[in-house]
Design an enzyme around this catalytic site. Structure first.
Site, PDB file in Angstrom:
ATOM      1  N   GLU A   1      -5.491   7.577  -1.405  1.00  0.00           N
ATOM      2  CA  GLU A   1      -5.788   6.387  -0.603  1.00  0.00           C
ATOM      3  C   GLU A   1      -6.572   5.330  -1.379  1.00  0.00           C
ATOM      4  O   GLU A   1      -6.354   4.132  -1.201  1.00  0.00           O
ATOM      5  CB  GLU A   1      -6.539   6.787   0.666  1.00  0.00           C
ATOM      6  CG  GLU A   1      -5.758   7.697   1.595  1.00  0.00           C
ATOM      7  CD  GLU A   1      -4.395   7.145   1.975  1.00  0.00           C
ATOM      8  OE1 GLU A   1      -4.154   5.931   1.803  1.00  0.00           O
ATOM      9  OE2 GLU A   1      -3.561   7.938   2.443  1.00  0.00           O
TER      10      GLU A   1
ATOM     11  N   HIS B   1       0.841  -1.198   0.000  1.00  0.00           N
ATOM     12  CA  HIS B   1       0.000   0.000   0.000  1.00  0.00           C
ATOM     13  C   HIS B   1       0.878   1.251   0.000  1.00  0.00           C
ATOM     14  O   HIS B   1       0.651   2.199  -0.764  1.00  0.00           O
ATOM     15  CB  HIS B   1      -0.907  -0.007   1.230  1.00  0.00           C
ATOM     16  CG  HIS B   1      -1.809   1.181   1.336  1.00  0.00           C
ATOM     17  ND1 HIS B   1      -3.113   1.174   0.914  1.00  0.00           N
ATOM     18  CD2 HIS B   1      -1.582   2.435   1.828  1.00  0.00           C
ATOM     19  CE1 HIS B   1      -3.649   2.365   1.119  1.00  0.00           C
ATOM     20  NE2 HIS B   1      -2.745   3.148   1.687  1.00  0.00           N
ATOM     21  N   GLU B   2       1.901   1.235   0.861  1.00  0.00           N
ATOM     22  CA  GLU B   2       2.776   2.407   0.944  1.00  0.00           C
ATOM     23  C   GLU B   2       3.617   2.559  -0.315  1.00  0.00           C
ATOM     24  O   GLU B   2       3.907   3.676  -0.750  1.00  0.00           O
ATOM     25  CB  GLU B   2       3.669   2.299   2.181  1.00  0.00           C
ATOM     26  CG  GLU B   2       2.907   2.101   3.486  1.00  0.00           C
ATOM     27  CD  GLU B   2       1.758   3.091   3.661  1.00  0.00           C
ATOM     28  OE1 GLU B   2       1.856   4.219   3.181  1.00  0.00           O
ATOM     29  OE2 GLU B   2       0.752   2.711   4.283  1.00  0.00           O
TER      30      GLU B   2
ATOM     31  N   HIS C   1       1.823   4.418  -2.971  1.00  0.00           N
ATOM     32  CA  HIS C   1       1.803   5.872  -2.823  1.00  0.00           C
ATOM     33  C   HIS C   1       2.960   6.538  -3.567  1.00  0.00           C
ATOM     34  O   HIS C   1       2.942   7.762  -3.764  1.00  0.00           O
ATOM     35  CB  HIS C   1       1.865   6.256  -1.347  1.00  0.00           C
ATOM     36  CG  HIS C   1       0.539   6.211  -0.665  1.00  0.00           C
ATOM     37  ND1 HIS C   1      -0.560   6.891  -1.125  1.00  0.00           N
ATOM     38  CD2 HIS C   1       0.127   5.558   0.461  1.00  0.00           C
ATOM     39  CE1 HIS C   1      -1.587   6.681  -0.331  1.00  0.00           C
ATOM     40  NE2 HIS C   1      -1.205   5.871   0.645  1.00  0.00           N
TER      41      HIS C   1
END
Length: 789
Positions: free
Chosen positions: A468, A445-446, A449
């Site tokens: 997000e 997930h990070e 980003h």
């Protein structure tokens, strides 16, 4: 300048007061000292300013991403500072941590040209007396209303002095090299020329900024006047009426407060004090006066003095070697950023850090051998081409070795990722490869980003779904590649996760204000600011929003819906095009959607217009019809059906115990339970939570069969809910352990303990709160106290 009025920081929108349409900070130089005894950070920040009218030519390679997302998902339990690599600079060297994984190739990482960072956490609180404190220089009222006012975002800071910096000595040194220095205002011209130096000459540029920051204050007697109210610091120079006439370099001397919302003083596992910056909704305005709107991007250099036994980590570039601070018991650490970034991305962590090594679990090791990105991003201390299998085996999370005063130890890459222990792989006996699932997916997930949230940022912070939602959508794709899943396995795992997320979103929307369910709360006014550039972040200070995931989940489902209309692979291909076009830019929802509709004109022929997507997904609360229909499909997939079959076995087991005499010896039926993956186990427990009654023997067998207390935090959370619902007293110690060690993820478990009106459970809740009240995040503590006290 708009007045602060009577904003309540607990319930009202967050004001961004900086007048960024008038003047911009282009570079910060911070000189700070960490004082653990008083729990304050003191020092100064020098701001190098550029008026917005008559800007000089800006080099194309200085354009950076204006991304800052307000991650309000406390239940995601991730606090992170992310970075990208530097491009080749003038001396032919490259930044650390460059990688060439399949994920980077997929999204065009060859265009990276700097470093980006993001810090996430929850907003703190303070007493009314502190928030009402107003500071000003004694001569503030004597300045004219006609004077130009520089407005900076600021709170929870004690400002002692604001002065103009005299850069004459530095400009004189380089005057012979420049022929375009104005004779009318040579200092302003020098700063303007310095700001305009391209990033390819960053070493020279930063050295000159540093020299200027050390210059004395102006000696002409024309001091600067300032006033600090709840949300801003205002600075004037008497007789200066325009931004063009305003000083281009000024120094602010200040000190943070122990309870400031941007700085978190706590203790580590060895009960030693440490401090880190919490990228809360108030961002860094309680760490240093700055410009918070995402359009205000700048470079920075920071010098931090800390006790010699401590290690200072910051969201800077390359590596640093601490030096002794004379005969004092302090070491000096220097970090910098060469790519313009929002001030909110500045991140600091000071403590008794040391390197922790661990064997890589088999599931991750397979990814490591294939060059999985998630291992590289966590490893510190390696440069390009230095990634060996031995290095990667050093563990998922590395910091730096113990610092000895006067040593030449290098910290390696100082880029920071804050991960809660709740998501770290524990490697507990019996958890198997399941223990890696939560950590792996959160890391992915990070990583996501890097493209959505950092390379491309939201121009309006209320549109959090832009980062997000995308990161949640892409984490499944990246994690599947790291595990080397087949296309069928990827689709099945994705559908299982979608069903889990649907259940969470459905529950959240049933128990939240409608106003907090909207992805584009400013609607047609999205991206608008006042004449000065100030604005507000809608709902940012609403305490309920802190623990909501609607922007993650509803945004994720919007992307799944769009992908279903054009095809999964075509949608990923479109991401590449979108990143290439908007690389380093700030966007609004319509930028993404308009490009999508232009790329796939067949969508509009189906009635999927921009206004239709707004109406169904972005501008109103609730759940779109497509999502209801699709959830029924996900509930019938193979992995879900396997879970349902296991649930039936457990229900039958429970029923077999009902109605039997207590003294009669029970013969446990022999049942073969299927081994399930971590996400399936979460689903299994959620379905069992819907049962009104489960026998004590069944709950005990569940714990024994799946070794529930040693699974990841998502599984443990459901296990604790089951324990509380059925008052399984033998496992109350598991609940206590979870509430103490997984504080953010366990917030609403306190509510479950209290609502049962069981004296023993309520006593457990109060005892756990008393154990962690000093260490708990202030926003989480406020929510828990409302439930318990």
């Amino acid at each position: 300048m708009e007045p602060d009025k009577d904003l309540n920081r607990d319930t009202d929108d967050l004001p961004l007061r900086a007048n960024t349409n008038h003047i911009l900070v282009r570079h910060y130089v911070l000189d700070l000292t960490v004082n653990f005894d008083r729990k304050v950070i003191s020092g100064s920040v020098v701001l190098f300013l550029e008026p917005c009218s008559g800007l000089g030519t800006k080099a194309e390679d200085d354009i950076g991403p204006g991304a800052r997302t307000l991650e309000a998902g406390g239940s995601r339990d991730v606090s992170v500072c992310r970075s990208r690599d530097m491009d080749t600079v003038e001396d032919g060297t490259k930044g650390l941590g460059e990688t060439t994984t399949r994920m980077e190739k997929m999204f065009g990482a060859s265009e990276r040209d700097g470093a980006e960072f993001q810090a996430l956490s929850a907003v703190g609180s303070q007493t009314a007396a502190e928030t009402e404190n107003i500071q000003s220089s004694h001569s503030w009222e004597t300045t004219s209303d006609g004077d130009f006012t520089l407005v900076l975002d600021c709170c929870d800071l004690d400002v002692s002095k604001v002065e103009e910096v005299d850069v004459t000595s530095v400009s004189s040194m380089v005057a012979s090299e420049r022929s375009d220095v104005s004779s009318v205002n040579p200092q302003a011209a020098f700063i303007q020329n310095l700001i305009s130096v391209p990033s390819s000459r960053w070493r020279q540029k930063h050295q000159l900024f540093l020299l200027c920051s050390r210059a004395h204050g102006a000696q002409d007697g024309s001091s600067l006047h300032f006033q600090r109210d709840r949300w801003s610091l205002q600075v004037r120079k008497k007789g200066v009426a325009t931004p063009q006439e305003f000083p281009r370099a000024l120094r602010i001397c200040y000190e943070t407060r122990p309870t400031g919302g941007s700085v978190r003083w706590t203790k580590d596992q060895d009960n030693r004090v440490c401090v880190y910056t919490a990228g809360s909704p108030i961002n860094n305005r309680a760490l240093f006066p700055c410009q918070e709107p995402p359009v205000a991007m700048s470079t920075w250099h920071a010098t931090v003095r800390a006790p010699s036994e401590c290690v200072v980590l910051m969201s800077g570039e390359e590596q640093t070697v601490p030096t002794e601070d004379g005969d004092t018991p302090f070491l000096i650490w220097n970090y910098y950023v060469t790519m313009p970034m929002p001030a909110s991305t500045f991140t600091l962590a000071v403590g008794h850090w040391h390197q922790v090594t661990a064997e890589i679990p088999p599931a991750l090791e397979r990814g490591v051998r294939a060059g999985a990105h998630c291992s590289k991003i966590a490893k510190l201390g390696a440069g390009p081409g230095e990634w060996t299998e031995a290095d990667l085996r050093s563990g998922l999370v590395s910091s730096i070795s113990e610092v000895v005063k006067g040593s030449s130890l290098k910290t390696g890459s100082p880029h920071i990722i804050f991960l809660s222990q709740s998501v770290l792989y524990a490697g507990s006996l019996g958890s198997g490869e399941n223990g890696l699932s939560l950590c792996g997916s959160r890391m992915c997930h990070e990583i996501a980003h890097s493209w959505f949230g950092l390379v491309i940022g939201a121009r309006d912070w209320t549109e959090e779904w832009i980062s997000e939602g995308f990161a949640t959508y892409l984490e499944d794709i990246i994690w599947a590649q790291a595990q080397h899943l087949s296309l069928q396995e990827t689709a099945e795992q994705s559908d299982l996760k979608a069903l889990l997320r649907w259940r969470r979103l459905s529950d959240e929307l049933q128990n939240s204000e409608e106003a907090l369910q909207i992805l584009r709360p400013n609607m047609e006014n999205t991206g608008q600011a006042s004449e000065s550039g100030s604005s507000t972040v809608k709902h940012a200070l609403n305490p309920d929003k802190t623990f909501m995931q609607v922007h993650y989940l509803k945004g994720y489902f919007l992307l799944r819906f769009l992908a279903s209309q054009v095809g999964e692979q075509q949608f990923i291909d479109f991401f590449r095009l979108f990143v290439k076009k908007y690389h380093g830019q700030l966007i609004l929802s319509q930028d993404f959607l308009r490009m999508l509709l232009i790329t796939f004109p067949s969508m509009e022929r189906k009635g999927l217009t921009l206004s239709a997507i707004y109406a169904d997904w972005l501008d109103r609360p609730g759940i779109p019809k497509w999502l209801y229909e699709r959830s029924a499909v996900w509930s019938q997939t193979r992995l879900v059906e396997e879970v349902k079959a296991e649930v039936v076995k457990w229900i039958l087991l429970s029923q077999s115990h009902q109605g039997k005499g207590r003294k009669r010896k029970r013969i446990e039926p022999k049942v073969n339970y299927k081994e399930v993956m971590s996400d399936q186990l979460v689903m299994l427990l959620e379905l069992l939570l819907e049962e009104e009654e489960l026998s004590t023997a069944t709950v005990r067998a569940l714990q024994r069969t799946y070794n529930l207390q040693n699974q990841d935090a998502e599984v443990q959370h459901r296990w604790c809910e089951l324990v509380v619902k059925h008052a399984y007293t033998r496992a109350y110690r598991d609940v206590e352990h979870f509430l103490v060690h997984d504080q953010a993820m366990g917030v609403y478990l306190y509510g479950e303990l209290m609502v049962q009106e069981d004296p023993e459970q309520q006593a457990l809740a109060r005892r756990c709160l008393s154990l962690v009240t000093e260490q708990m995040d202030q926003s989480a503590r406020r929510v828990v106290e409302e439930m318990v006290l």
